[in-house]
Structure formats: C-alpha cells, structure tokens
Design a protein around this motif. Structure first.
Motif, mmCIF file in Angstrom:
data_model
loop_
_atom_site.group_PDB
_atom_site.id
_atom_site.type_symbol
_atom_site.label_atom_id
_atom_site.label_comp_id
_atom_site.label_asym_id
_atom_site.label_seq_id
_atom_site.Cartn_x
_atom_site.Cartn_y
_atom_site.Cartn_z
ATOM 1 N N TRP A 78 6.180 -15.865 3.186
ATOM 2 C CA TRP A 78 6.794 -14.539 3.063
ATOM 3 C C TRP A 78 8.298 -14.653 3.256
ATOM 4 O O TRP A 78 8.779 -15.399 4.108
ATOM 5 N N THR A 99 8.817 -1.279 1.405
ATOM 6 C CA THR A 99 7.988 -2.238 0.676
ATOM 7 C C THR A 99 8.318 -3.666 1.126
ATOM 8 O O THR A 99 9.478 -4.038 1.240
ATOM 9 N N VAL A 101 5.610 -6.320 0.274
ATOM 10 C CA VAL A 101 4.808 -7.160 -0.607
ATOM 11 C C VAL A 101 4.234 -6.291 -1.706
ATOM 12 O O VAL A 101 3.805 -5.175 -1.459
ATOM 13 N N ILE A 102 4.221 -6.824 -2.930
ATOM 14 C CA ILE A 102 3.569 -6.152 -4.049
ATOM 15 C C ILE A 102 2.495 -7.094 -4.565
ATOM 16 O O ILE A 102 2.779 -8.225 -4.946
ATOM 17 N N ILE A 103 1.275 -6.623 -4.544
ATOM 18 C CA ILE A 103 0.175 -7.413 -5.086
ATOM 19 C C ILE A 103 -0.187 -6.756 -6.408
ATOM 20 O O ILE A 103 -0.675 -5.638 -6.446
ATOM 21 N N ASP A 104 0.095 -7.460 -7.487
ATOM 22 C CA ASP A 104 -0.086 -6.889 -8.813
ATOM 23 C C ASP A 104 -0.773 -7.897 -9.711
ATOM 24 O O ASP A 104 -0.508 -9.094 -9.622
ATOM 25 N N CYS A 105 -1.639 -7.419 -10.565
ATOM 26 C CA CYS A 105 -2.350 -8.271 -11.531
ATOM 27 C C CYS A 105 -3.119 -9.380 -10.830
ATOM 28 O O CYS A 105 -3.219 -10.499 -11.317
ATOM 29 N N THR A 106 -3.647 -9.068 -9.688
ATOM 30 C CA THR A 106 -4.400 -10.042 -8.932
ATOM 31 C C THR A 106 -5.847 -9.595 -8.861
ATOM 32 O O THR A 106 -6.122 -8.446 -8.577
ATOM 33 N N PHE A 108 -9.345 -9.953 -6.990
ATOM 34 C CA PHE A 108 -10.024 -10.408 -5.798
ATOM 35 C C PHE A 108 -11.522 -10.345 -6.069
ATOM 36 O O PHE A 108 -12.059 -9.265 -6.311
#
Length: 130
Positions: A78, A99, A101-106, A108
């Motif tokens: 990080w 903001t 962290v951006i979790i995008d197109c992931t 799970f």
C-alpha cells in the motif's frame, strides 16, 4: 542454484521451504517458475499441476510459492496516505477525499451460498473467466 534475495543469495530459505541445495531439481528453473505462475494465475491444484508437469505432488507444493512468500512479504503493498493524496485525481479529491484503495474489475471467487437470498446478494452480471 542461486536465488536472488536482494543483494544476497538464498541458502537457508530454500532448505527450510523446499529441497536441499545439494539435491537435483526435477524441473528446470524456468519450468518451476512457469508452473508457479500457472498455479497463481489459474488456481490449479497441486495434483493437477503434478500430472501436467509429470512430477510428484510434493514437488509442486514446495516450489517457489513458499520462497516467494518469504522474499516478498517484506515489500509494502500500500502507498502512504501522503503519496495517495498527492497522486489522487482532482475529481476524487473533491468527491471522495478519504479514498485509499479502489478495487475495480476484480473477480473474487466465492462458494455459492445455499440460501437464495444470499445468492442474490453475491450475484454479478460480469462473465466469469480466468
């Protein structure tokens, strides 16, 4: 075989997490690396990989992953808050100033819940592909 550890070579880590330095590997170094990358990317099990690479299951289990963990766990994953604030786009600074962290197109992968209500909570229209 010498493995990279910053500016030093690894000896004791290999002995702790795999084969001893004196024994001959069953796979070439490049093949070991490829096998681990396949395992990490596709999530294939040790039995499957052992069959594909024609090695024992124990060979799959002890190659690279443990060593990579030992070597890479020290790396920061990080950015600092100050660095994030400095690099954040202006539109995010205005609307989402906290903001981090951006979790995008992931994707799970999870086990499908047996309850239909919970299934609907985890439903996604995104096609699942490895």
């Amino acid at each position: 075989m010498h493995l990279w550890k910053g500016l030093a070579t690894v000896g004791e880590d290999v002995e702790q997490h795999g084969r001893k330095m004196g024994s001959k590997p069953k796979l070439r170094l490049m093949d070991q690396f490829f096998m681990v990358m396949v395992r990490l990317r596709l999530g294939l099990g040790a039995v499957d990989l052992a069959e594909r690479f024609k090695v024992d299951q124990s060979t799959v289990s002890r190659t690279w992953v443990n060593l990579m963990y030992v070597q890479l766990k020290q790396l920061p994953i990080w950015l600092s808050h100050r660095k994030i604030d400095k690099l954040m786009p202006p539109c995010f600074k205005t609307w989402y100033p906290s903001t981090r962290v951006i979790i995008d197109c992931t994707i799970f992968y999870i086990n499908t819940p047996s309850s239909f209500a919970r299934q609907s909570a985890t439903w996604s229209s995104t096609p699942l592909s490895p």
